[in-house]
Design a protein around this motif. Structure first.
Motif, short mmCIF file in Angstrom:
data_model
loop_
_atom_site.label_atom_id
_atom_site.label_comp_id
_atom_site.label_asym_id
_atom_site.label_seq_id
_atom_site.Cartn_x
_atom_site.Cartn_y
_atom_site.Cartn_z
N THR A 31 55.91 29.98 45.21
CA THR A 31 56.63 29.69 46.46
C THR A 31 55.88 30.23 47.66
OG1 THR A 31 58.76 29.70 45.33
CG2 THR A 31 58.80 30.02 47.70
N VAL A 32 55.42 31.47 47.56
CA VAL A 32 54.69 32.07 48.68
C VAL A 32 53.37 31.34 48.92
CG1 VAL A 32 53.58 34.15 49.54
CG2 VAL A 32 55.78 34.31 48.36
N PHE A 33 52.68 31.00 47.84
CA PHE A 33 51.40 30.30 47.99
C PHE A 33 51.59 28.94 48.66
CE2 PHE A 33 48.03 27.47 46.33
CZ PHE A 33 46.92 28.15 46.85
N LYS A 34 52.58 28.18 48.23
CA LYS A 34 52.83 26.87 48.82
C LYS A 34 53.22 26.98 50.30
CE LYS A 34 54.30 24.63 44.51
NZ LYS A 34 55.46 24.07 43.76
N LYS A 35 54.06 27.98 50.60
CA LYS A 35 54.45 28.19 52.00
C LYS A 35 53.23 28.51 52.86
CE LYS A 35 59.22 29.81 51.34
NZ LYS A 35 60.13 30.97 51.47
N GLY A 297 52.15 42.76 55.15
CA GLY A 297 53.17 43.16 54.20
C GLY A 297 53.37 42.10 53.13
N SER A 298 54.29 42.36 52.19
CA SER A 298 54.55 41.41 51.12
C SER A 298 55.94 41.59 50.54
CB SER A 298 53.52 41.59 49.99
OG SER A 298 53.82 40.76 48.88
N HIS A 306 54.87 36.45 53.95
CA HIS A 306 54.48 37.37 55.02
C HIS A 306 53.05 36.99 55.41
CE1 HIS A 306 57.53 40.76 55.11
NE2 HIS A 306 57.94 40.04 54.07
N ALA A 307 52.83 36.67 56.66
CA ALA A 307 51.50 36.27 57.10
C ALA A 307 51.29 36.72 58.54
CB ALA A 307 51.33 34.75 56.97
N ALA A 308 50.06 36.61 58.98
CA ALA A 308 49.72 36.92 60.36
C ALA A 308 48.86 35.80 60.92
CB ALA A 308 48.98 38.25 60.46
N LEU A 309 49.30 35.23 62.03
CA LEU A 309 48.52 34.24 62.76
C LEU A 309 47.70 34.98 63.81
CD1 LEU A 309 47.92 31.22 63.47
CD2 LEU A 309 49.81 31.39 65.10
N ILE A 323 54.35 36.30 60.85
CA ILE A 323 55.15 35.16 60.42
C ILE A 323 55.89 35.53 59.15
CG2 ILE A 323 55.05 32.79 59.54
CD1 ILE A 323 52.53 32.45 61.31
N LEU A 324 57.19 35.30 59.12
CA LEU A 324 58.01 35.60 57.95
C LEU A 324 58.89 34.40 57.67
CD1 LEU A 324 59.14 37.63 55.86
CD2 LEU A 324 60.75 38.39 57.61
N GLY A 325 58.82 33.89 56.44
CA GLY A 325 59.66 32.73 56.17
C GLY A 325 59.61 32.31 54.71
#
Length: 325
Positions: A31-35, A297-298, A306-309, A323-325
């Motif tokens: 799920t996280v990878f696809k997002k 984070g994770s 959890h990501a950063a643009l 980015i969190l979603g």
């Protein structure tokens, strides 16, 4: 939250800009990878970067009882129920192996057999991820710079190199629209004795050789799995001798657990950007001299991305946003 940081005004080259999306510590969560892949398209990035720890930590045996029934953690389910459970396992980052009674009994007594089941699950998952990335990004030409973390077995490098979309090479310098990106996945020693740990002096020796290949530190991006020591990126619970969090006054006690060598290399070479992971609960950004360092984070087991643009322009970090979603 968007933050704006400027370096040297006279060094700005408006013709050079870059949009990056960074994540780390996915630990086998489909799920996280696809997002993450989808977010790269939504935010129209030039590159995706994964900071390591792509392998999962748990393998669940599923016993095939015959007659369309399976034993899953002492619960008997049908094949349709099992399919729903498998989707949940994939989202959580839990590997699984469907075994006969005999295979289960043999594996439960054989550590080598368990290791082989784990290796098979890790490789199969990564092959599926490669297929997902290639299908979803084929019209976008977005490369994925990826490194292994401390929880990733080394043989995954060979699996990743099977795909052209993944740019993998620990210690290699990749050119990205005039920016130079290098990766390193070893971490300072942990209480869990994971796959890729080294003493601080060895990490420093490795990194000194790696960063010496860089031509322009003011446009360098360090994708180092461990966060630099004593920053907002490396706060983790302080553990007792039984590896349990220490609690005082009803609160968990935190301590800095990052790498002193990585901090030292950043202080000495002053790159434009440091991208880090490893400490799941320590999402944050900080500055070391003029270098911005980020840990998104994770929460992989919850299926949350959890990501950063990060937007770069010349020798500026124009903006960065979690980015969190």
């Amino acid at each position: 939250m968007v933050s704006l940081f400027k370096r040297n005004k006279h060094s700005l080259n408006s013709s050079t800009n870059l949009r990056l999306l960074f994540t780390s510590d996915l630990h086998a969560s489909y799920t996280v990878f696809k997002k993450f892949i989808n977010a790269g398209k939504i935010y129209k990035v030039n590159a995706l970067i994964i900071g390591g720890d792509i392998a999962g930590k748990v393998l669940l045996p599923i016993i095939d009882l015959g007659n369309n029934s399976y034993n899953v953690q002492e619960k008997i389910v049908t094949s349709s129920e099992l399919n729903s459970l498998i989707e949940r396992f994939k989202s959580e980052g839990t590997y699984y192996a469907i075994l006969s009674k005999g295979e289960y009994e043999e594996a439960s007594q054989n550590k080598k057999a368990q290791d082989e089941l784990f290796k098979k699950a890790i490789i199969e998952t990564l092959h599926e991820w490669i297929k997902i990335a290639e299908e979803r990004l084929k019209d976008y030409k977005i490369p994925i710079f990826i490194n292994l973390g401390n929880d990733d077995p080394e043989y995954l490098f060979d699996v990743l190199k099977e795909s052209e979309i993944f740019k993998v090479g620990e210690g290699e310098v990749f050119d990205l629209n005039g920016y130079e990106i290098v990766s390193y996945g070893y971490v300072n020693p942990t209480p869990w004795n994971t796959f890729r740990e080294k003493k601080e002096e060895d990490i420093y020796s490795d990194l000194s050789k790696i960063v010496s290949k860089i031509n322009n530190y003011s446009k360098a991006i360090y994708n180092f799995h461990a966060p630099p020591y004593n920053t907002n990126l490396d706060n983790a619970p302080l553990l007792d001798e039984n590896l349990k969090p220490i609690i005082r006054g009803g609160e968990i006690v935190y301590t800095h657990v990052g790498s002193k060598s990585i901090r030292k290399i950043i202080e000495e070479t002053k790159p434009l950007l440091g991208l880090h992971g490893h400490i799941h609960e320590s999402r944050g950004f900080d500055k070391i001299n003029n270098t911005i360092v980020i840990n998104p984070g994770s929460e992989y087991s919850s299926g949350l991305l959890h990501a950063a643009l990060v937007v770069l322009e010349g020798e500026f970090i124009k903006a960065h946003q979690f980015i969190l979603g």
